[in-house]
Design a protein around this motif. Structure first.
Motif, PDB file in Angstrom:
ATOM      1  N   HIS A   1       0.577  16.014  14.071  1.00 38.02           N
ATOM      2  CA  HIS A   1       0.518  17.027  15.133  1.00 38.02           C
ATOM      3  C   HIS A   1       1.470  18.190  14.869  1.00 38.02           C
ATOM      4  CE1 HIS A   1      -1.919  14.100  17.250  1.00 38.02           C
ATOM      5  NE2 HIS A   1      -0.930  13.227  17.197  1.00 38.02           N
ATOM      6  N   HIS A   2       1.706  18.475  13.592  1.00 34.13           N
ATOM      7  CA  HIS A   2       2.522  19.606  13.184  1.00 34.13           C
ATOM      8  C   HIS A   2       1.778  20.423  12.127  1.00 34.13           C
ATOM      9  CE1 HIS A   2       6.068  18.194  15.330  1.00 34.13           C
ATOM     10  NE2 HIS A   2       5.954  17.013  14.753  1.00 34.13           N
ATOM     11  N   PRO A   3       0.611  21.002  12.471  1.00 38.66           N
ATOM     12  CA  PRO A   3      -0.121  21.759  11.443  1.00 38.66           C
ATOM     13  C   PRO A   3       0.715  22.913  10.907  1.00 38.66           C
ATOM     14  CG  PRO A   3      -0.970  22.237  13.635  1.00 38.66           C
ATOM     15  CD  PRO A   3      -0.038  21.081  13.793  1.00 38.66           C
ATOM     16  N   LEU A   4       0.463  23.293   9.664  1.00 35.02           N
ATOM     17  CA  LEU A   4       1.189  24.407   9.071  1.00 35.02           C
ATOM     18  C   LEU A   4       0.867  25.699   9.803  1.00 35.02           C
ATOM     19  CD1 LEU A   4       1.551  22.263   6.823  1.00 35.02           C
ATOM     20  CD2 LEU A   4       1.285  24.116   5.169  1.00 35.02           C
ATOM     21  N   PHE A   5       1.897  26.495  10.025  1.00 34.99           N
ATOM     22  CA  PHE A   5       1.691  27.784  10.678  1.00 34.99           C
ATOM     23  C   PHE A   5       0.740  28.633   9.831  1.00 34.99           C
ATOM     24  CE2 PHE A   5       2.504  32.145  11.805  1.00 34.99           C
ATOM     25  CZ  PHE A   5       2.618  32.090  13.187  1.00 34.99           C
ATOM     26  N   GLY A   6      -0.272  29.192  10.491  1.00 29.97           N
ATOM     27  CA  GLY A   6      -1.223  30.058   9.814  1.00 29.97           C
ATOM     28  C   GLY A   6      -2.338  29.355   9.075  1.00 29.97           C
ATOM     29  N   ASP A   7      -2.356  28.022   9.116  1.00 32.91           N
ATOM     30  CA  ASP A   7      -3.366  27.264   8.361  1.00 32.91           C
ATOM     31  C   ASP A   7      -4.667  27.207   9.164  1.00 32.91           C
ATOM     32  OD1 ASP A   7      -4.829  25.567   6.777  1.00 32.91           O
ATOM     33  OD2 ASP A   7      -3.220  24.108   6.496  1.00 32.91           O
ATOM     34  N   ALA A   8      -5.560  28.146   8.860  1.00 32.53           N
ATOM     35  CA  ALA A   8      -6.808  28.250   9.627  1.00 32.53           C
ATOM     36  C   ALA A   8      -7.666  26.999   9.488  1.00 32.53           C
ATOM     37  CB  ALA A   8      -7.592  29.479   9.163  1.00 32.53           C
ATOM     38  N   ARG A   9      -7.638  26.383   8.319  1.00 32.23           N
ATOM     39  CA  ARG A   9      -8.503  25.229   8.083  1.00 32.23           C
ATOM     40  C   ARG A   9      -8.058  24.005   8.892  1.00 32.23           C
ATOM     41  NH1 ARG A   9     -10.742  24.065   2.107  1.00 32.23           N
ATOM     42  NH2 ARG A   9     -11.532  26.138   2.533  1.00 32.23           N
ATOM     43  N   TYR A  10      -6.769  23.902   9.166  1.00 32.69           N
ATOM     44  CA  TYR A  10      -6.253  22.720   9.861  1.00 32.69           C
ATOM     45  C   TYR A  10      -5.684  23.029  11.249  1.00 32.69           C
ATOM     46  CZ  TYR A  10      -7.044  20.149   5.574  1.00 32.69           C
ATOM     47  OH  TYR A  10      -7.645  19.542   4.484  1.00 32.69           O
ATOM     48  N   GLY A  11      -6.112  24.162  11.818  1.00 33.51           N
ATOM     49  CA  GLY A  11      -5.784  24.447  13.208  1.00 33.51           C
ATOM     50  C   GLY A  11      -4.423  25.052  13.455  1.00 33.51           C
ATOM     51  N   GLY A  12      -3.804  25.626  12.431  1.00 34.38           N
ATOM     52  CA  GLY A  12      -2.481  26.214  12.613  1.00 34.38           C
ATOM     53  C   GLY A  12      -2.487  27.708  12.851  1.00 34.38           C
ATOM     54  N   ASP A  13      -3.676  28.317  12.974  1.00 35.90           N
ATOM     55  CA  ASP A  13      -3.770  29.767  13.149  1.00 35.90           C
ATOM     56  C   ASP A  13      -3.939  30.158  14.611  1.00 35.90           C
ATOM     57  OD1 ASP A  13      -6.315  28.682  13.357  1.00 35.90           O
ATOM     58  OD2 ASP A  13      -7.292  30.422  12.453  1.00 35.90           O
ATOM     59  N   LYS A  14      -3.443  29.323  15.519  1.00 41.02           N
ATOM     60  CA  LYS A  14      -3.460  29.626  16.957  1.00 41.02           C
ATOM     61  C   LYS A  14      -2.203  29.001  17.559  1.00 41.02           C
ATOM     62  CE  LYS A  14      -6.383  25.589  17.986  1.00 41.02           C
ATOM     63  NZ  LYS A  14      -6.634  25.167  16.594  1.00 41.02           N
ATOM     64  N   VAL A  15      -1.961  29.283  18.839  1.00 41.29           N
ATOM     65  CA  VAL A  15      -0.772  28.738  19.495  1.00 41.29           C
ATOM     66  C   VAL A  15      -0.917  27.222  19.635  1.00 41.29           C
ATOM     67  CG1 VAL A  15       0.593  28.684  21.610  1.00 41.29           C
ATOM     68  CG2 VAL A  15      -0.292  30.864  20.751  1.00 41.29           C
ATOM     69  N   VAL A  16      -0.027  26.484  18.985  1.00 38.39           N
ATOM     70  CA  VAL A  16      -0.022  25.021  19.064  1.00 38.39           C
ATOM     71  C   VAL A  16       1.092  24.546  19.995  1.00 38.39           C
ATOM     72  CG1 VAL A  16       0.245  22.871  17.749  1.00 38.39           C
ATOM     73  CG2 VAL A  16      -1.046  24.781  16.773  1.00 38.39           C
ATOM     74  N   LYS A  17       2.211  25.273  19.979  1.00 39.28           N
ATOM     75  CA  LYS A  17       3.307  24.951  20.894  1.00 39.28           C
ATOM     76  C   LYS A  17       3.867  26.250  21.452  1.00 39.28           C
ATOM     77  CE  LYS A  17       7.761  22.711  21.447  1.00 39.28           C
ATOM     78  NZ  LYS A  17       8.785  21.779  20.924  1.00 39.28           N
ATOM     79  N   GLY A  18       4.138  26.268  22.760  1.00 38.11           N
ATOM     80  CA  GLY A  18       4.727  27.456  23.350  1.00 38.11           C
ATOM     81  C   GLY A  18       4.204  27.715  24.743  1.00 38.11           C
ATOM     82  N   THR A  19       4.446  28.897  25.224  1.00 43.39           N
ATOM     83  CA  THR A  19       4.143  29.242  26.608  1.00 43.39           C
ATOM     84  C   THR A  19       2.752  29.859  26.741  1.00 43.39           C
ATOM     85  OG1 THR A  19       4.903  31.523  26.514  1.00 43.39           O
ATOM     86  CG2 THR A  19       6.595  29.833  26.793  1.00 43.39           C
ATOM     87  N   VAL A  20       2.368  30.114  27.976  1.00 43.61           N
ATOM     88  CA  VAL A  20       1.068  30.758  28.246  1.00 43.61           C
ATOM     89  C   VAL A  20       1.230  32.259  28.453  1.00 43.61           C
ATOM     90  CG1 VAL A  20       0.073  28.677  29.248  1.00 43.61           C
ATOM     91  CG2 VAL A  20       1.264  30.301  30.735  1.00 43.61           C
ATOM     92  N   PHE A  21       2.459  32.758  28.392  1.00 45.88           N
ATOM     93  CA  PHE A  21       2.695  34.174  28.637  1.00 45.88           C
ATOM     94  C   PHE A  21       2.037  35.033  27.571  1.00 45.88           C
ATOM     95  CE2 PHE A  21       6.288  32.154  30.816  1.00 45.88           C
ATOM     96  CZ  PHE A  21       6.141  32.713  32.092  1.00 45.88           C
ATOM     97  N   SER A  22       1.466  36.152  27.998  1.00 45.23           N
ATOM     98  CA  SER A  22       0.732  37.019  27.080  1.00 45.23           C
ATOM     99  C   SER A  22       1.660  37.609  26.021  1.00 45.23           C
ATOM    100  CB  SER A  22       0.025  38.138  27.843  1.00 45.23           C
ATOM    101  OG  SER A  22       0.954  38.904  28.576  1.00 45.23           O
ATOM    102  N   LYS A  23       2.935  37.846  26.382  1.00 44.53           N
ATOM    103  CA  LYS A  23       3.868  38.406  25.402  1.00 44.53           C
ATOM    104  C   LYS A  23       4.110  37.405  24.270  1.00 44.53           C
ATOM    105  CE  LYS A  23       6.496  41.905  27.892  1.00 44.53           C
ATOM    106  NZ  LYS A  23       7.847  42.386  28.258  1.00 44.53           N
ATOM    107  N   TYR A  24       4.117  36.123  24.615  1.00 49.03           N
ATOM    108  CA  TYR A  24       4.308  35.096  23.578  1.00 49.03           C
ATOM    109  C   TYR A  24       3.092  35.051  22.657  1.00 49.03           C
ATOM    110  CZ  TYR A  24       4.835  30.528  21.357  1.00 49.03           C
ATOM    111  OH  TYR A  24       4.924  29.509  20.439  1.00 49.03           O
ATOM    112  N   LYS A  25       1.910  35.090  23.244  1.00 49.32           N
ATOM    113  CA  LYS A  25       0.688  35.080  22.430  1.00 49.32           C
ATOM    114  C   LYS A  25       0.645  36.290  21.499  1.00 49.32           C
ATOM    115  CE  LYS A  25      -2.188  32.491  25.713  1.00 49.32           C
ATOM    116  NZ  LYS A  25      -3.356  32.551  26.602  1.00 49.32           N
ATOM    117  N   ALA A  26       1.084  37.454  22.041  1.00 50.80           N
ATOM    118  CA  ALA A  26       1.107  38.660  21.217  1.00 50.80           C
ATOM    119  C   ALA A  26       2.105  38.500  20.072  1.00 50.80           C
ATOM    120  CB  ALA A  26       1.469  39.873  22.074  1.00 50.80           C
ATOM    121  N   PHE A  27       3.236  37.851  20.359  1.00 54.76           N
ATOM    122  CA  PHE A  27       4.235  37.600  19.322  1.00 54.76           C
ATOM    123  C   PHE A  27       3.671  36.703  18.228  1.00 54.76           C
ATOM    124  CE2 PHE A  27       7.377  34.497  17.766  1.00 54.76           C
ATOM    125  CZ  PHE A  27       8.189  35.348  17.017  1.00 54.76           C
ATOM    126  N   VAL A  28       2.975  35.622  18.618  1.00 54.45           N
ATOM    127  CA  VAL A  28       2.386  34.705  17.637  1.00 54.45           C
ATOM    128  C   VAL A  28       1.350  35.442  16.785  1.00 54.45           C
ATOM    129  CG1 VAL A  28       0.955  32.649  17.339  1.00 54.45           C
ATOM    130  CG2 VAL A  28       2.846  32.620  18.970  1.00 54.45           C
TER     131      VAL A  28
END
Length: 346
Positions: free
Chosen positions: A260-287
């Protein structure tokens, strides 16, 4: 084979069993259908998830029945690609008459394949040497000098054999797992334990042939062992060091996904989206901004250690993190330092 190679599979056989097919073990059935192959090779292919019945992985003792659909995938295309020498710069970190160590930038494909017949590392090597490089037994002729590989979007160190003797000596060290390979990866989440070992057989995903998956019970796939150590805990992400004991395709990527720790940015294994963090739009924009900084799986083959196959000298090479992963870490460090302010939208 290195852990994270994007090996493609090619469908070689597509069989529909006869209406009057009598029940027979699938390995025996395929022995009669596939020329120049042994029962052991077929059983290994079944264990690796490269043979499907009605779209599902099966065991060697599975008994086929009438009207069943059997697909056989191999990692070798029906025809190997011709190697075209191309003048592509190589970042050579060491070279002698027997071998060379190079640094591969992210984005460079290692060897020709479907959709990548040129612009690869092998094309660059063919131009650099202007001579025939050795081919490891079992390799395609379009993979000269390659003892191991890393995939297109992984950066880091590779050793290339220049002679047959060097190829044999290096290949034995990889087979014996005596090569020291350490990777650094930025993964989602933080760990309960700062170091540990991940064990779990790795094989082709039964539904998606481009994915590797972990079979914890060991019924399918090949044994795989990854030792990890957390180098930096940034709450949302972690910088980890991974040392490979085995070298399975996508080993670190699949093992980290399993934990449950996919590599950051790994599109093939689900790491290219927010996996841990808040629901705030500023956080999503940061990711999303971070994903633009490092638009690949954040994985780097940092160190490589082996015994020189001719001189028996101990060789050790290091390559610091590339700029995109350094920048990614800096952004997360800054974010964590000010996370309360940003998380509350102030």
């Amino acid at each position: 084979m290195d852990e994270d190679m994007d090996d493609e599979l090619y469908e070689h056989y597509n069989i529909i069993t006869d209406p009057g097919q009598r029940p027979i073990r699938i390995d025996k059935f395929l022995m009669d259908r596939i020329e120049k192959t042994s029962r052991n090779q077929i059983q290994n292919a079944i264990k690796s998830g490269q043979i499907l019945v009605n779209g599902d992985v099966v065991k060697s003792n599975y008994k086929i029945r009438p009207h069943e659909h059997i697909q056989v995938y191999l990692d070798k295309p029906l025809e190997a690609f011709e190697i075209i020498p191309e003048e592509i710069p190589l970042d050579i970190r060491y070279e002698d008459e027997y071998l060379m160590v190079i640094y591969k930038e992210p984005g460079m494909v290692v060897h020709p394949g479907v959709g990548n017949k040129s612009g690869t590392l092998v094309n660059a090597l063919a131009h650099h040497f202007q001579q025939k490089l050795p081919v490891m037994e079992g390799n395609l002729p379009d993979r000269p000098g390659l003892v191991h590989r890393i995939d297109k979007d992984t950066s880091g160190l590779l050793v290339i054999a220049k002679t047959a003797r060097a190829m044999t000596g290096l290949a034995k060290q990889f087979f014996d797992h005596s090569i020291e390979r350490k990777y650094q990866a930025i993964v989602w989440g933080n760990f309960d334990h700062k170091k540990g070992t991940i064990e779990g057989h790795i094989g082709r995903h039964p539904r998606d042939r481009k994915l590797m998956t972990v079979f914890p019970d060991g019924d399918f796939g090949k044994d795989a062992i990854t030792h990890y150590k957390v180098l930096e805990d940034l709450y949302y992400v972690s910088l980890v060091e991974c040392q490979l004991e085995t070298g399975r395709t996508h080993q670190i990527r699949a093992h980290m996904k399993y934990m449950h720790h996919p590599l950051f940015g790994d599109a093939r294994y689900g790491g290219d989206k927010v996996v841990k963090g808040t629901v705030f739009s500023k956080y999503k924009a940061f990711v999303n901004n971070c994903l633009e900084v490092c638009p690949r799986q954040a994985l780097h083959a940092r160190s490589l250690g082996f015994i020189h196959p001719i001189s028996n000298e101990e060789m050790k090479f290091e390559a610091p993190l590339p700029d995109d992963m350094k920048e990614l870490l800096e952004r997360w460090r800054n974010y964590v330092a000010h996370r309360k302010e940003i998380d509350h939208g102030k």
